[in-house]
Motif scaffolding. Structure first.
Motif: not given
Length: 347
Positions: A45-55
């Motif tokens: 039921g979460f509204d959104d999902a956010w993904i981090a970026e690393h190199h």
């Protein structure tokens, strides 16, 4: 603490996935677990999902948040998926806008682009963008990105980009979110009316001060004062607060120690230093880490003190795939309904 219903009005709660490379975890397994976590977040039921970026580091093993977001969007049907953040200093802003437009259209608007200046790290050398783009090129890059995301056309006659006018194909009208960790970036976001992403390394007081600075810079400008800012936080639920804190103190240093050491400056400056145990204690103290009741209280307190109506919870703290899925499920079942029950008009 008794908090009024208005503290959670129209509140959105999402998950924040760093794709954290805990010791002994293969990067491919971490990435598969990240997409699995987003599917679980939709079910919970979460509204959104956010993904981090690393190199080139284990702190986060996803080097292309846009690519992984595309996979997650293809495996979900309701949840919004965003990048937190795509590193703008390491790539061409118009190319990034093209990728964002694709995801916007094929997901029926479920994609959001978050961008950040990044740091003076190795990707600037490897990708050839250089330290100058990092040090003084962010405003130019951000303006090109915004023009491209406003449907274009776009042309450049600046220090870092020079090209003839081109049409954006496909066109999309999107508003990027900007990670803000410095006063200069706060001013940039405010002047352009762009919402901020505020990191989990700062607590309610610092978030409140940053929002106040944003509003002061936006005064008298063609900007959106009170834009829909997003605050990141560590989120971990257990049967008791003592248990949750104990588990975070045991697991997080295994990731943060080698992970933070992966931030290698490109220009020979000293690498960042942080007392890991002290940092973990800070995260547990200022964020929703504890029993379900404690997590609800922390979320509501943050909403009341900062005015934030959108929080994203970093849910991977246990460093175990099964425990991450359990954490998401428990947050969805025990925390989200309690928070949303306090909203006016909620069922």
């Amino acid at each position: 603490m008794a908090l009024g219903k208005d503290a959670a009005a129209s509140m959105r709660i999402g998950v924040f996935l760093v794709a954290a490379g805990f010791p002994g975890m293969a990067p491919g397994d971490v990435l598969r677990g990240t997409t699995e976590a987003i599917e679980a977040a939709e079910r919970a039921g979460f509204d959104d999902a956010w993904i981090a970026e690393h190199h080139f580091m284990s702190y986060g093993v996803c080097p292309s948040a846009v690519t992984l977001a595309a996979v997650a969007l293809g495996r979900t049907s309701r949840i919004t998926v965003g990048t937190a953040v795509s590193v703008l200093s390491a790539q061409h802003p118009v190319a990034l806008a093209e990728q964002a437009a694709i995801l916007h259209h094929v997901s029926d608007g479920r994609f959001r682009l978050g961008v950040g200046r990044g740091g003076p790290w190795l990707e600037l050398e490897v990708f050839g963008t250089g330290t100058a783009r990092f040090e003084r090129g962010f405003p130019e890059s951000l303006d090109l990105l915004c023009t491209a995301l406003n449907g274009g056309p776009v042309a450049a006659e600046g220090e870092f980009f020079r090209f003839r006018e081109v049409s954006m194909v496909p066109q999309a009208r999107m508003t990027p979110v900007v990670a803000c960790t410095s006063d200069g970036t706060v001013r940039l976001a405010a002047e352009r009316g762009l919402p901020m992403l505020l990191g989990m390394h700062v607590g309610d007081d610092e978030k409140t001060e940053t929002i106040a600075a944003y509003e002061s810079y936006a005064t008298g400008l063609a900007a959106i004062v009170g834009a829909a800012h997003i605050g990141a936080a560590l989120g971990y639920v257990a049967d008791t607060t003592e248990q949750a804190v104990r588990e975070m103190r045991e697991s997080l240093p295994r990731w943060l120690g080698p992970g933070l050491a992966g931030y290698v400056p490109v220009d020979g400056r000293p690498p960042p230093r942080r007392d890991i145990a002290e940092y973990v204690d800070l995260l547990c103290r200022i964020h929703p880490v504890g029993s379900a009741e404690h997590c609800v209280e922390k979320i509501m307190t943050t909403a009341a003190r900062t005015g934030l109506r959108h929080l994203i919870l970093m849910v991977e703290g246990a460093g175990d795939r099964a425990r991450t899925l359990e954490n998401i499920a428990r947050l969805g079942a025990e925390v989200l309904p309690a928070v949303r029950a306090l909203r006016p008009g909620a069922a």
